[in-house]
Design an enzyme around this catalytic site. Structure first.
Site, short mmCIF file in Angstrom:
data_model
loop_
_atom_site.label_atom_id
_atom_site.label_comp_id
_atom_site.label_asym_id
_atom_site.label_seq_id
_atom_site.Cartn_x
_atom_site.Cartn_y
_atom_site.Cartn_z
N ARG A 15 0.80 -1.23 0.00
CA ARG A 15 0.00 0.00 0.00
C ARG A 15 0.83 1.27 0.00
NH1 ARG A 15 -3.52 -1.42 5.13
NH2 ARG A 15 -1.50 -2.28 5.71
N SER A 16 1.77 1.41 0.92
CA SER A 16 2.49 2.68 1.01
C SER A 16 3.42 2.93 -0.18
CB SER A 16 3.23 2.83 2.34
OG SER A 16 4.13 1.79 2.58
N ASP A 124 -5.44 -4.33 3.00
CA ASP A 124 -4.11 -4.82 2.65
C ASP A 124 -4.21 -5.83 1.50
OD1 ASP A 124 -1.52 -5.75 2.50
OD2 ASP A 124 -1.26 -5.88 4.68
#
Length: 150
Positions: A15-16, A124
């Site tokens: 995700r990041s 996630d």
């Protein structure tokens, strides 16, 4: 005005780094003066590349994540960055626990930047294998953040 932004998830491989890549791409297209990075609350993948499924989805959308490497968030990040965005409430709780005393750097859920109502947390994709949907969420939040910063 220049602004620096940190995107945070659990392992810094899905995700990041996708948020970092999407936001950087859109900011460059808009000519915005921003610096961004990503990190994880865990140290599980430090030094490793983003998940191959995230890389593939980003590549399909014209964004290259291959140069990114995972790192763990540090207390110093609270002075290095103007804004810190977590992908879920667990990330936010871990960030708040790591925050140095007296530091006022804003920490928020990244999807709070979406223009309309939407889910509060980015799921996630490592476990759910929903990389396309997550990419769409991160793109919407990135566009909202850029609009707010303009």
């Amino acid at each position: 005005m220049s602004v620096s932004i940190l995107f945070v998830c659990l392992g810094n491989i899905c995700r990041s780094p996708t948020a970092e890549g999407v936001f950087r791409h859109l900011a460059e297209e808009a000519g915005a003066d921003v610096t961004c990075d990503s990190a994880g609350t865990s140290n599980w993948h430090v030094g490793g590349p983003p998940d191959g499924r995230a890389v593939a989805e980003a590549r399909r959308r014209g964004i290259d994540l291959t140069g990114l490497r995972a790192r763990q968030v540090t207390p110093e990040d609270f002075t290095r960055f103007d804004l810190i965005y977590g992908m879920d409430r667990s990330n936010i709780a871990k960030l708040e626990a790591l925050r140095p005393a007296g530091n006022g750097t804003p920490v928020a859920l990244f999807l709070s930047e979406c223009r309309g109502p939407g889910p509060g947390e980015v799921p996630d994709p490592y476990y759910e294998d929903n990389f396309a949907a997550v990419f769409d969420m991160l793109s919407e939040a990135s566009r909202g953040l850029l609009a707010r910063l303009a």
